[in-house]
Design a protein around this motif. Structure first.
Motif, PDB file in Angstrom:
ATOM      1  N   SER A  41       0.793  -1.077  -0.035  1.00  0.00           N
ATOM      2  CA  SER A  41       0.067  -0.075   0.086  1.00  0.00           C
ATOM      3  C   SER A  41       0.940   1.196  -0.069  1.00  0.00           C
ATOM      4  O   SER A  41       0.442   2.152  -0.745  1.00  0.00           O
ATOM      5  CB  SER A  41      -0.980   0.097   1.295  1.00  0.00           C
ATOM      6  N   SER A  42       1.939   1.303   0.866  1.00  0.00           N
ATOM      7  CA  SER A  42       2.801   2.384   0.933  1.00  0.00           C
ATOM      8  C   SER A  42       3.486   2.537  -0.593  1.00  0.00           C
ATOM      9  O   SER A  42       3.524   3.643  -0.961  1.00  0.00           O
ATOM     10  CB  SER A  42       3.962   2.185   1.965  1.00  0.00           C
ATOM     11  N   GLN A  43       3.950   1.647  -1.072  1.00  0.00           N
ATOM     12  CA  GLN A  43       4.713   1.680  -2.263  1.00  0.00           C
ATOM     13  C   GLN A  43       3.870   2.125  -3.301  1.00  0.00           C
ATOM     14  O   GLN A  43       4.087   2.987  -4.425  1.00  0.00           O
ATOM     15  CB  GLN A  43       5.214   0.242  -2.613  1.00  0.00           C
ATOM     16  N   SER A  44       2.475   1.368  -3.460  1.00  0.00           N
ATOM     17  CA  SER A  44       1.630   1.863  -4.645  1.00  0.00           C
ATOM     18  C   SER A  44       1.138   3.353  -4.413  1.00  0.00           C
ATOM     19  O   SER A  44       0.861   4.000  -5.404  1.00  0.00           O
ATOM     20  CB  SER A  44       0.165   0.868  -4.536  1.00  0.00           C
ATOM     21  N   ASP A  45       1.046   3.663  -3.240  1.00  0.00           N
ATOM     22  CA  ASP A  45       0.622   5.261  -3.030  1.00  0.00           C
ATOM     23  C   ASP A  45       1.670   6.072  -3.501  1.00  0.00           C
ATOM     24  O   ASP A  45       1.324   6.969  -4.107  1.00  0.00           O
ATOM     25  CB  ASP A  45       0.219   5.434  -1.612  1.00  0.00           C
ATOM     26  N   SER A  46       3.011   5.798  -3.177  1.00  0.00           N
ATOM     27  CA  SER A  46       3.951   6.714  -3.641  1.00  0.00           C
ATOM     28  C   SER A  46       4.101   6.597  -5.133  1.00  0.00           C
ATOM     29  O   SER A  46       4.434   7.648  -5.829  1.00  0.00           O
ATOM     30  CB  SER A  46       5.213   5.870  -3.045  1.00  0.00           C
ATOM     31  N   ALA A  75       1.212   8.664  -6.885  1.00  0.00           N
ATOM     32  CA  ALA A  75       1.674  10.217  -6.540  1.00  0.00           C
ATOM     33  C   ALA A  75       2.625  10.584  -7.269  1.00  0.00           C
ATOM     34  O   ALA A  75       2.592  11.672  -8.011  1.00  0.00           O
ATOM     35  CB  ALA A  75       2.101  10.399  -5.054  1.00  0.00           C
ATOM     36  N   LEU A  76       3.699   9.721  -7.711  1.00  0.00           N
ATOM     37  CA  LEU A  76       4.482  10.098  -8.805  1.00  0.00           C
ATOM     38  C   LEU A  76       4.192  10.282 -10.226  1.00  0.00           C
ATOM     39  O   LEU A  76       4.406  11.030 -11.080  1.00  0.00           O
ATOM     40  CB  LEU A  76       5.890   9.065  -8.592  1.00  0.00           C
ATOM     41  N   ILE A  77       2.994   9.323 -10.335  1.00  0.00           N
ATOM     42  CA  ILE A  77       2.685   9.273 -11.738  1.00  0.00           C
ATOM     43  C   ILE A  77       1.764  10.413 -11.825  1.00  0.00           C
ATOM     44  O   ILE A  77       1.600  11.126 -13.053  1.00  0.00           O
ATOM     45  CB  ILE A  77       1.790   8.027 -12.000  1.00  0.00           C
ATOM     46  N   GLU A  78       0.675  10.820 -10.929  1.00  0.00           N
ATOM     47  CA  GLU A  78      -0.046  12.217 -10.862  1.00  0.00           C
ATOM     48  C   GLU A  78       0.477  13.279 -11.317  1.00  0.00           C
ATOM     49  O   GLU A  78       0.373  14.169 -11.973  1.00  0.00           O
ATOM     50  CB  GLU A  78      -0.966  11.854  -9.838  1.00  0.00           C
ATOM     51  N   LYS A  79       1.919  13.253 -10.503  1.00  0.00           N
ATOM     52  CA  LYS A  79       2.794  14.399 -10.601  1.00  0.00           C
ATOM     53  C   LYS A  79       3.303  14.766 -12.001  1.00  0.00           C
ATOM     54  O   LYS A  79       3.302  15.811 -12.470  1.00  0.00           O
ATOM     55  CB  LYS A  79       3.950  14.397  -9.405  1.00  0.00           C
ATOM     56  N   GLU A  80       3.789  13.587 -12.617  1.00  0.00           N
ATOM     57  CA  GLU A  80       4.380  13.663 -13.764  1.00  0.00           C
ATOM     58  C   GLU A  80       3.192  13.888 -15.066  1.00  0.00           C
ATOM     59  O   GLU A  80       3.471  14.742 -16.035  1.00  0.00           O
ATOM     60  CB  GLU A  80       4.811  12.170 -14.251  1.00  0.00           C
ATOM     61  N   GLU A  88       2.819   2.500 -15.774  1.00  0.00           N
ATOM     62  CA  GLU A  88       1.438   2.528 -15.048  1.00  0.00           C
ATOM     63  C   GLU A  88       1.033   1.277 -14.560  1.00  0.00           C
ATOM     64  O   GLU A  88       0.506   1.174 -13.384  1.00  0.00           O
ATOM     65  CB  GLU A  88       0.319   3.167 -15.859  1.00  0.00           C
ATOM     66  N   ASN A  89       1.456   0.179 -15.296  1.00  0.00           N
ATOM     67  CA  ASN A  89       1.211  -1.215 -14.795  1.00  0.00           C
ATOM     68  C   ASN A  89       1.892  -1.649 -13.742  1.00  0.00           C
ATOM     69  O   ASN A  89       1.651  -2.736 -13.224  1.00  0.00           O
ATOM     70  CB  ASN A  89       1.410  -2.225 -16.006  1.00  0.00           C
ATOM     71  N   ASP A  90       2.933  -0.822 -13.179  1.00  0.00           N
ATOM     72  CA  ASP A  90       3.951  -1.400 -12.060  1.00  0.00           C
ATOM     73  C   ASP A  90       3.199  -1.177 -10.952  1.00  0.00           C
ATOM     74  O   ASP A  90       3.880  -1.721  -9.916  1.00  0.00           O
ATOM     75  CB  ASP A  90       5.291  -0.542 -12.148  1.00  0.00           C
ATOM     76  N   VAL A  91       2.132  -0.251 -10.993  1.00  0.00           N
ATOM     77  CA  VAL A  91       1.562  -0.274  -9.552  1.00  0.00           C
ATOM     78  C   VAL A  91       0.547  -1.701  -9.074  1.00  0.00           C
ATOM     79  O   VAL A  91      -0.279  -1.960  -9.782  1.00  0.00           O
ATOM     80  CB  VAL A  91       0.541   1.027  -9.740  1.00  0.00           C
ATOM     81  N   VAL A  92       1.137  -2.074  -8.105  1.00  0.00           N
ATOM     82  CA  VAL A  92       0.523  -3.483  -7.610  1.00  0.00           C
ATOM     83  C   VAL A  92      -0.598  -3.193  -6.506  1.00  0.00           C
ATOM     84  O   VAL A  92      -0.647  -2.523  -6.040  1.00  0.00           O
ATOM     85  CB  VAL A  92       1.644  -4.487  -6.948  1.00  0.00           C
ATOM     86  N   SER A  93      -1.594  -4.172  -6.868  1.00  0.00           N
ATOM     87  CA  SER A  93      -2.809  -4.011  -5.971  1.00  0.00           C
ATOM     88  C   SER A  93      -2.309  -4.624  -4.404  1.00  0.00           C
ATOM     89  O   SER A  93      -1.923  -5.646  -4.508  1.00  0.00           O
ATOM     90  CB  SER A  93      -3.999  -4.854  -6.342  1.00  0.00           C
ATOM     91  N   PRO A  94      -2.476  -3.864  -3.323  1.00  0.00           N
ATOM     92  CA  PRO A  94      -2.197  -4.460  -2.176  1.00  0.00           C
ATOM     93  C   PRO A  94      -2.919  -5.739  -1.925  1.00  0.00           C
ATOM     94  O   PRO A  94      -2.505  -6.378  -1.147  1.00  0.00           O
ATOM     95  CB  PRO A  94      -2.479  -3.295  -0.962  1.00  0.00           C
TER      96      PRO A  94
END
Length: 240
Positions: free
Chosen positions: A79-84, A87-92, A146-152
Motif C-alpha cells: 500500500s505504501s509503495q503503490s501510494d508513492s 503520487a509520482l505518476i499523477e505528478k508527472e 503505470e502497470n507497475d502499481v501493484v494492488s495491495p
C-alpha cells in the motif's frame, strides 16, 4: 513474425518481467516462511507431547496466524509503495499538462545524458512523446510504468496463499505418521522442501542453487532442532 522477434526469443523482453519476477520471488519466500514457521512450532510441541490434539491445535494456529500476519504485512508494505507510485505518476501527468515544452526538453536531456547526440535525443523524445508522453517520462525519469502499481489486496492474498501452501506440508508431516515417527518424518519432509524452495529462489535470483539451498536447509534444520530441544526440555522438566 518480425525480425526483431526472431532474435533472442528466450530472453525476457516484456516490460512486466521485473514485476513477474518479484511476484515469483515473493511466492517462494512466502512458502519458505510457511514451511519453517509451522514446522518449528509443531516440532516444538511434539517435543513436549505425542498427543495429536495439542499438535494439531498449535499447527493450525501457526498456519492461520502466520498467513494473516504475512497478508497484513504485505498489504501495508505494498500500500505504501503503490501510494508513492501513484503520487509520482499523477505528478508527472500534471507536469505534462502544465509544462509540455519543458517536459519535452527534459526528456531529450535524459536521452542525451545516456549518450545520444542532442539531435537524436530530441528526435527520440519527440517521437516517444507523440506516441505516449506519460509512459516515456515514467520510464526515463522513474523507471516505472503505470502497470507497475501493484494492488495491495492481490499482494496480500498471494503472500497468505504462499505461506499457507508451505505451512500445510509440515502440518501433514507431523500428523499423518505414527507417534514415534512424527518428528523424524517432519524433519526429512521439511528439509527436502526447503532444499526445493531454496533452489527455486536461487533460480529466480540467478544465484548458485546449491549454495542457496544449503543455506536454507541449514537454517531450517537449526530452527527445527532448537524448537524440538526446547520443547523436549520443557516437557522433561515438567514446566509444561
Amino acid at each position: 513474425m518480425s525480425s526483431s522477434d526472431t532474435f533472442h526469443a528466450d530472453e525476457p523482453h516484456r516490460g512486466d518481467f521485473a514485476q513477474r519476477l518479484n511476484w515469483l520471488r515473493a511466492a517462494v519466500l512466502g512458502a519458505n516462511d510457511g514451511i519453517v514457521s509451522v514446522a518449528a512450532i509443531v516440532v516444538g510441541v511434539a517435543g513436549v507431547t505425542t498427543l495429536q490434539g495439542p499438535i494439531l491445535t498449535a499447527g493450525v494456529a501457526a498456519l492461520v496466524g502466520g498467513a494473516v500476519s504475512m497478508a497484513l504485512g504485505e498489504y501495508v508494505s505494498v500500500s505504501s509503495q503503490s501510494d508513492s507510485q501513484r503520487a509520482l505518476i499523477e505528478k508527472e501527468r500534471q507536469e505534462l499538462l502544465d509544462e509540455p515544452e519543458e517536459e519535452l526538453q527534459e526528456l531529450a536531456g535524459l536521452y542525451e545524458a545516456k549518450g545520444l547526440s542532442a539531435e537524436t535525443a530530441m528526435t527520440v523524445a519527440v517521437e516517444l512523446t507523440r506516441n505516449d508522453a506519460l509512459g516515456a517520462h515514467l520510464d526515463a525519469e522513474l523507471g516505472i510504468t503505470e502497470n507497475d502499481v501493484v494492488s495491495p489486496w492481490h499482494a496480500a492474498f498471494a503472500s497468505a496463499a504462499a505461506f499457507t501452501v508451505g505451512g500445510i506440508l509440515p502440518l501433514l508431516a507431523i500428523l499423518l505418521p505414527p507417534p514415534g515417527a512424527r518428528v523424524p518424518v517432519t524433519f526429512v519432509a521439511v528439509l527436502l522442501a526447503l532444499a526445493v524452495t531454496g533452489s527455486m529462489g536461487a533460480r529466480v535470483g540467478g544465484s548458485p542453487k546449491r549454495r542457496a539451498a544449503a543455506r536454507v536447509v541449514v537454517g531450517g534444520f537449526v530452527a527445527l532442532l532448537a524448537t524440538f530441544l526446547i520443547g523436549n526440555l520443557l516437557g522433561a522438566t515438567g514446566v509444561v
